[in-house]
Enzyme design. Structure first.
Site, mmCIF file in Angstrom:
data_model
loop_
_atom_site.group_PDB
_atom_site.id
_atom_site.type_symbol
_atom_site.label_atom_id
_atom_site.label_comp_id
_atom_site.label_asym_id
_atom_site.label_seq_id
_atom_site.Cartn_x
_atom_site.Cartn_y
_atom_site.Cartn_z
ATOM 1 N N GLU A 1 -8.552 -19.719 -16.332
ATOM 2 C CA GLU A 1 -9.015 -20.248 -15.042
ATOM 3 C C GLU A 1 -10.248 -21.073 -15.390
ATOM 4 O O GLU A 1 -11.347 -20.543 -15.543
ATOM 5 C CB GLU A 1 -9.397 -19.126 -14.074
ATOM 6 C CG GLU A 1 -9.727 -19.691 -12.696
ATOM 7 C CD GLU A 1 -10.999 -19.183 -12.043
ATOM 8 O OE1 GLU A 1 -11.185 -19.416 -10.851
ATOM 9 O OE2 GLU A 1 -11.835 -18.549 -12.725
ATOM 10 N N ASP B 1 -4.117 3.958 2.923
ATOM 11 C CA ASP B 1 -5.541 3.677 3.174
ATOM 12 C C ASP B 1 -5.773 2.224 3.586
ATOM 13 O O ASP B 1 -6.919 1.788 3.743
ATOM 14 C CB ASP B 1 -6.401 4.040 1.950
ATOM 15 C CG ASP B 1 -6.080 3.176 0.733
ATOM 16 O OD1 ASP B 1 -5.169 2.311 0.820
ATOM 17 O OD2 ASP B 1 -6.728 3.361 -0.315
ATOM 18 N N ASP C 1 -10.783 -15.008 -16.239
ATOM 19 C CA ASP C 1 -11.585 -15.442 -15.098
ATOM 20 C C ASP C 1 -12.775 -16.287 -15.570
ATOM 21 O O ASP C 1 -13.440 -15.921 -16.549
ATOM 22 C CB ASP C 1 -12.092 -14.183 -14.374
ATOM 23 C CG ASP C 1 -12.764 -14.495 -13.049
ATOM 24 O OD1 ASP C 1 -12.077 -15.015 -12.159
ATOM 25 O OD2 ASP C 1 -13.966 -14.202 -12.911
ATOM 26 N N ASP D 1 0.854 -1.195 0.000
ATOM 27 C CA ASP D 1 0.000 0.000 0.000
ATOM 28 C C ASP D 1 0.891 1.247 0.000
ATOM 29 O O ASP D 1 1.722 1.412 0.881
ATOM 30 C CB ASP D 1 -0.873 -0.043 1.268
ATOM 31 C CG ASP D 1 -1.725 1.205 1.433
ATOM 32 O OD1 ASP D 1 -1.987 1.890 0.431
ATOM 33 O OD2 ASP D 1 -2.126 1.482 2.580
ATOM 34 N N ASP E 1 -2.099 -1.081 -3.655
ATOM 35 C CA ASP E 1 -2.408 -0.321 -4.871
ATOM 36 C C ASP E 1 -1.297 -0.490 -5.911
ATOM 37 O O ASP E 1 -0.268 -1.114 -5.639
ATOM 38 C CB ASP E 1 -2.650 1.162 -4.529
ATOM 39 C CG ASP E 1 -1.565 1.713 -3.612
ATOM 40 O OD1 ASP E 1 -0.381 1.398 -3.858
ATOM 41 O OD2 ASP E 1 -1.894 2.437 -2.652
HETATM 42 C C1 GLC Z 1 -12.743 -16.593 -10.047
HETATM 43 C C2 GLC Z 1 -11.891 -15.748 -9.133
HETATM 44 C C3 GLC Z 1 -12.613 -15.573 -7.836
HETATM 45 C C4 GLC Z 1 -13.934 -14.884 -8.117
HETATM 46 C C5 GLC Z 1 -14.732 -15.645 -9.150
HETATM 47 C C6 GLC Z 1 -15.873 -14.826 -9.674
HETATM 48 O O1 GLC Z 1 -12.910 -17.879 -9.569
HETATM 49 O O2 GLC Z 1 -10.639 -16.327 -8.970
HETATM 50 O O3 GLC Z 1 -11.857 -14.850 -6.908
HETATM 51 O O4 GLC Z 1 -14.669 -14.806 -6.927
HETATM 52 O O5 GLC Z 1 -13.959 -15.982 -10.266
HETATM 53 O O6 GLC Z 1 -15.405 -13.819 -10.518
#
Ligand code: GLC
Length: 539
Positions: free
Chosen positions: A280, A47, A221, A43, A51
């Site tokens: 992912e 805050d 994602d 940070d 960041d």
């Molecule tokens: C993926 C991310 C996770 C998030 C989910 C929804 O699994 O790694 O952190 O909550 O997608 O976007």
């Protein structure tokens, strides 16, 4: 390795790629990529939330660690209902994390250190604060970019189907006007309808925006979620959370997602410098997962079966073999991972620091790419005693505390000093840090040859020096016979032993030890492997 050397590697990799020799370079095939969970890394403004400037100031730590690239979790404009995985503006930085000039400066500083930068893209859902969803709430005619449907039952009081949210509860929320909308995650994360042409056009433009800014790739994602089965059919039985990644589901791993990844691959390839896509994706089998990294799709896919593997040599060997076979069938490397921001840290999962250190050396010895989650290089444990009112994971609140362990792996990093915030920043920390983390800080571990940080540094340096470590092209992985509970494999010029027993094991020395997660005793002919340890050998 010096920064100059890394920079020259990077320069030559890029020039190969720009000259159209992208596959020959393949920097990502054995890259070690460090995951920065931006909120919790460093940070700069006090805050209590990490960041982009904080990341930039700490980049020398990553260069010295010896990683090839950095993956930044979402820093876009967001109400932060799910740690930024609820994006309201895909082209702007949330003021919490800085602004676009900070993103620009971070990318430039990373490149100057020879580090590539990967950013998250969140295409399955937007934030409920995204202008498209706000328009949809106001006007039923503007709903086609999401999944809005009338309910079932005499007055539409039941959700359109039986799907459950990954975070618990139904995957549908009803509006006051009677329509329901789909959210596979929190209600603040409405799922996009990828059948609508504007959705793919918008994401092409978002990808271009960040590629033009100079980033080197995307972590995609929920890369398995964008396309839903036609008609949104019921699943028919409960406990859906336990089926994710084990059984085909009408909302995950549908064939249609591959068309999206193919078009993104074309877009990535239209840029110089080998920009990559990382999936992912939760798929029921290693073979299904491998489909995401066919030559015309994404470059990498996290190997979550390896992450989920227990401390059991037979299970580990099976996962390694099946993963290598599945990815080889599509001519892609395997992408190993032990921890990330969604799971209990592997030190805690495996039950000890000894095992965590051993698992790290095992992972870094395997052919392919590897991801290191921030703090694992410090041997951080999961924080399991966070007060309920400090927790932010939406899953925690939607499942009445049954779940929600994800905050425990997101506690801000300790950099230096004996007291919180341990150098995290000039203010406090958004999640409380435990007492006693001073001994785990970067400063405390630097220069201590027994520390986990120095183990990772040494491992990454050796990985660059010995081609038999990491590089898939160096040759096959061959299992050798070994005592019970010990894994022993060789690659050209290299051997790796893993003793999973809580007691020492003696065996013929496979070579000259070059690195070990615990001190090994060898007279050159035999070796006594310490309990729960991994050793690297030059042959
Ligand atoms: C993926 C991310 C996770 C998030 C989910 C929804 O699994 O790694 O952190 O909550 O997608 O976007």
């Amino acid at each position: 390795m010096t920064h100059e050397l890394i920079a020259s590697r990077l320069a030559s990799a890029s020039s190969n790629a720009t000259s159209g020799n992208a596959t020959a370079s393949g920097w990502w095939r054995d890259a070690v990529i460090y995951q920065v969970y931006v909120r919790s890394f460093a940070d700069s403004d006090g805050d209590g939330v990490g960041d982009l400037r904080g990341v930039r100031e700490r980049l020398p730590h990553l260069a010295r660690l010896g990683v090839d690239a950095v993956w930044l979790t979402p820093f876009y404009v967001s109400p932060q209902a799910d740690g930024g995985y609820d994006v309201a503006d895909y082209r702007a930085v949330d003021p919490l994390f800085g602004d676009l000039s900070d993103a620009d400066a971070l990318v430039a500083a990373a490149h100057a250190l020879g580090l590539r930068v990967i950013v998250d893209v969140v295409p399955n859902h937007t934030s409920a604060e995204h202008p498209w969803f706000r328009a949809a709430l106001r006007d039923p005619a503007a709903r086609a970019r999401y999944h809005f449907h009338p309910g079932r039952g005499p007055s539409g009081e039941l959700p359109p189907n039986d799907w459950e949210s990954v975070f618990g509860g139904p995957a549908w929320t009803r509006l006051p006007d009677g329509d329901w909308y789909l959210h596979l995650f929190a209600p603040e994360q409405p799922d996009l309808n990828w059948e609508h042409p504007e959705v793919s056009e918008e994401f092409d433009s978002v990808l271009r925006f960040w590629l033009d800014l100079g980033i080197d790739g995307f972590r995609v994602d929920v890369a398995h979620g964008m396309v839903k089965a036609p008609g949104l059919p019921d699943i028919g039985h409960g406990a859906q959370a336990t089926l994710i990644g084990t059984e085909p589901l009408p909302f995950f791993d549908q064939e249609g997602v591959h068309e999206i990844h193919r078009s993104w691959r074309r877009l990535l390839d239209s840029y110089p410098g080998e920009r990559i896509g990382v999936a992912e994706a939760w798929a029921p089998t290693s073979e299904r997962l491998a489909l995401y990294i066919r030559p015309d799709e994404l470059h990498q896919a996290f190997n979550f079966r390896f992450l989920n593997c227990p401390w059991d040599p037979a299970a580990m060997r099976t996962v390694i073999d099946e993963s290598l076979a599945a990815t080889a069938s599509v001519d892609a490397p395997t992408t190993w991972v032990l921890s990330n921001h969604d799971v209990v840290r592997h030190r805690t999962r495996y039950g000890s620091l000894d095992r965590a250190r051993a698992a790290a050396l095992l992972m870094l010895a395997l052919p392919g790419s590897a991801y290191v989650y921030q703090g694992e290089e410090l041997g951080l444990p999961e924080v399991t005693d966070l007060p309920d009112d400090a927790r932010r994971d939406p899953a925690f609140h939607r499942t009445a505390g049954q779940d929600g362990l994800r905050d425990g792996c997101r506690v801000p990093l300790p950099w230096a000093g004996a007291e919180p915030p341990y150098g995290f920043g000039p203010g406090g920390t958004w999640l409380p840090q435990p007492a006693g983390w001073g001994d785990l800080s970067v400063a405390a571990q630097t220069g201590d040859p027994h520390s986990t940080l120095e183990l990772y540094r040494a491992a990454l340096e050796l990985r660059r020096a010995m081609p038999g470590l990491g590089a898939p092209e160096a040759g096959p992985l061959t299992w050798q016979s070994a005592p019970e509970d010990v894994l022993l494999f060789t690659r050209p010029g290299f051997a790796c032993t893993l003793n999973t027993r809580p007691t020492p094991v003696e065996l013929p020395a496979p070579g000259r030890p070059v690195l070990s997660s615990a001190p090994v005793e060898t007279d050159g002919r035999t070796v006594r492997l310490p309990p729960d340890s991994c050793t690297w050998w030059a042959m």
